[in-house]
Motif scaffolding. Structure first.
Motif, PDB file in Angstrom:
ATOM      1  N   ALA A   1       0.835  -1.205   0.000  1.00  0.00           N
ATOM      2  CA  ALA A   1       0.000   0.000   0.000  1.00  0.00           C
ATOM      3  C   ALA A   1       0.871   1.256   0.000  1.00  0.00           C
TER       4      ALA A   1
ATOM      5  N   PRO B   1      -7.301  -4.121   4.202  1.00  0.00           N
ATOM      6  CA  PRO B   1      -7.586  -2.923   4.997  1.00  0.00           C
ATOM      7  C   PRO B   1      -6.737  -1.713   4.604  1.00  0.00           C
ATOM      8  N   LYS B   2      -5.469  -1.939   4.289  1.00  0.00           N
ATOM      9  CA  LYS B   2      -4.590  -0.817   3.941  1.00  0.00           C
ATOM     10  C   LYS B   2      -4.982  -0.209   2.594  1.00  0.00           C
TER      11      LYS B   2
ATOM     12  N   THR C   1      -7.908  -0.378   1.128  1.00  0.00           N
ATOM     13  CA  THR C   1      -9.205   0.283   1.266  1.00  0.00           C
ATOM     14  C   THR C   1      -9.051   1.662   1.901  1.00  0.00           C
ATOM     15  N   ALA C   2      -8.200   1.750   2.911  1.00  0.00           N
ATOM     16  CA  ALA C   2      -7.955   3.038   3.562  1.00  0.00           C
ATOM     17  C   ALA C   2      -7.280   4.017   2.609  1.00  0.00           C
ATOM     18  N   LEU C   3      -6.438   3.494   1.740  1.00  0.00           N
ATOM     19  CA  LEU C   3      -5.731   4.360   0.785  1.00  0.00           C
ATOM     20  C   LEU C   3      -6.703   4.989  -0.196  1.00  0.00           C
ATOM     21  N   GLY C   4      -7.724   4.250  -0.600  1.00  0.00           N
ATOM     22  CA  GLY C   4      -8.728   4.786  -1.512  1.00  0.00           C
ATOM     23  C   GLY C   4      -8.339   4.567  -2.962  1.00  0.00           C
TER      24      GLY C   4
END
Length: 461
Positions: A345, A447-448, A450-453
């Motif tokens: 990520a 999760p990483k 998804t958080a990054l977008g």
């Protein structure tokens, strides 16, 4: 008598003087390309021939490029079997006879296929060119595809494909192709083993008759030859190679639009593959030279910004690279990096950052000059050998370009300005232009990312 010092000096000490760091020598003046005699013509059967005299060594390289597209679901498998069995025998020669004749002239021939083309490559001593061309002609017009040979090579293919489909790079490439182009025939690069089993000798022979055609194909010959004489020899030797219609060209690829990166879960993977891609312009476009220099600045060689960031500074990958992929008249720029799962990520974030920085903080004069010299030097080096020049000319064949383009390209690169590169960065390397895939372990990466977008989750590979 010479005296050898016993004192060892480090590279840093050697690179310094009493007045400071030893200056780097000025770049030498780029020499003009050699004026090589060449012929670019079309034979009576419709085959385009580029023959170039490059008499550096008494050898010759031959490349044949045949458009080889097909819409049938079984086409990729049948084409793969055809490529594997093309050289296993003809009406005149069996496999052993072909190998023996090639060995006597210090030659060899290889065959490859992909969704766009069937390629046949050969080389030999220059004195053996008549024999090499005769073998080419014999296989093009008389390949027999004996049942036992087709069965044997099909079995080997099934084993190789089973292994290939477990490789991370193959999985990432297939995911990228499907994400970019959906169900377009270009995406079917690696046939499925179950399709290979369905291929019959009759099907292979039918495909040869229908698709191994001279009209629309290109043959490149580079070496210690007389180009004009070679053209006459080819008219005679390949006179029997004919067929109705033209070789089938791959349908145009859809324009690649930017968008979210697709995350493809690969359970248990300890490494991830990042594959990003954006639409660019082909070699025929006047902006290509500036785009090429811009690519080198971004990630096209070891001193590029991307490599400096995610390899040298951050240590996220052993290697990152950006480069062009040409299919017909379409061109894209690809960015590749393989990373450990825990930094994937972060590596994607830094790559996006470098896209934006390239446009907002344009390359300096020094960066552009280094990239320009590398671009010119790599072109000159790659075309210095017969093999390299033949490969370059073959790659240009699909867009109708030839030797004149290669000879003139260093001048186009030399004319590229800093402003040209800055504009190319804005036009072609903006973050929003890119899409692509990341293949890796969902538990570690999900999760990483998804958080990054800007990432959507797809089906497991």
């Amino acid at each position: 008598m010479s005296v050898t010092s016993s004192t060892h000096r480090t590279a840093e000490e050697i690179g310094r003087t009493a007045r400071g760091p030893r200056p780097v020598p000025e770049l030498g003046e780029q020499r003009a390309a050699a004026d090589l005699s060449h012929v670019d013509t079309v034979l009576a059967n419709g085959l385009r021939v580029l023959a170039v005299r490059k008499a550096t060594v008494p050898l010759v390289e031959v490349r044949l490029w045949i458009p080889f597209a097909g819409d049938d679901e079984l086409h990729p498998a049948t084409a793969e079997v055809l490529a594997e069995t093309l050289l296993t025998g003809t009406a005149k020669r069996d496999r052993v006879a072909i190998d023996t004749e090639l060995a006597l002239i210090g030659g060899e021939i290889g065959v490859g296929v992909d969704p766009e083309r069937l390629s046949i490559s050969g080389n030999a001593l220059a004195s053996g060119l008549p024999t090499l061309l005769d073998v080419f002609a014999d296989t093009l017009t008389g390949a027999s595809y004996v049942d036992t040979e087709v069965a044997r090579e099909s079995e080997r293919l099934v084993e190789r494909l089973a292994v290939a489909r477990t490789q991370p790079r193959t999985i990432a490439r297939e995911a990228l192709q499907k994400h970019r182009y959906g169900s377009h025939p270009a995406t079917r690069e690696v046939p499925h083993a179950e399709d290979i089993v369905k291929v019959t000798p009759e099907g292979v022979r039918a495909l040869h008759t229908a698709s191994v055609l001279p009209r629309g194909a290109t043959m490149v010959i580079v070496g210690d030859i007389d180009p004009d004489k070679v053209i006459g020899d080819l008219e005679r030797v390949l006179g029997g190679w004919a067929g109705d219609g033209s070789a089938k060209v791959l349908a145009p690829l859809p324009e690649l639009a930017g968008g979210d990166v697709l995350f493809v879960p690969r359970p248990g993977a300890v490494q991830s593959q990042i594959r990003l891609s954006a639409q660019t312009v082909p070699r025929t476009d006047p902006r290509y030279a500036a785009l090429q220099v811009t690519n080198f600045v971004f990630g096209g060689y070891f001193s590029s910004r991307l490599v400096e960031n995610i390899r040298e500074d951050k240590g996220y990958t052993y290697g990152a690279h950006s480069g062009f992929e040409f299919t017909g008249s379409s061109a894209v720029v690809n960015v590749d990096a393989d990373t450990a799962s825990d930094v994937t990520a972060a590596a994607l974030l830094e790559t996006r950052y470098e896209f934006g920085r390239l446009g907002l903080v344009p390359p300096t004069e020094s960066e552009v000059e280094s990239a320009r010299q590398y671009a010119i030097g790599s072109l000159v080096t790659s075309t210095a050998s017969q093999t390299g020049l033949a490969g370059q000319l073959t790659a240009l064949a699909s867009t109708g370009l030839g030797f004149d383009w290669v000879a003139a390209h260093p001048e186009r690169l030399a004319a590229v300005t800093v402003d040209d590169v800055a504009q190319a960065a804005l036009d072609f390397f903006a973050p929003g232009r890119f899409t692509g895939v990341v293949v890796g372990d969902a538990e570690l990466l999900g999760p990483k990312l998804t958080a990054l977008g800007g990432v959507t989750v797809g089906e497991p590979s």
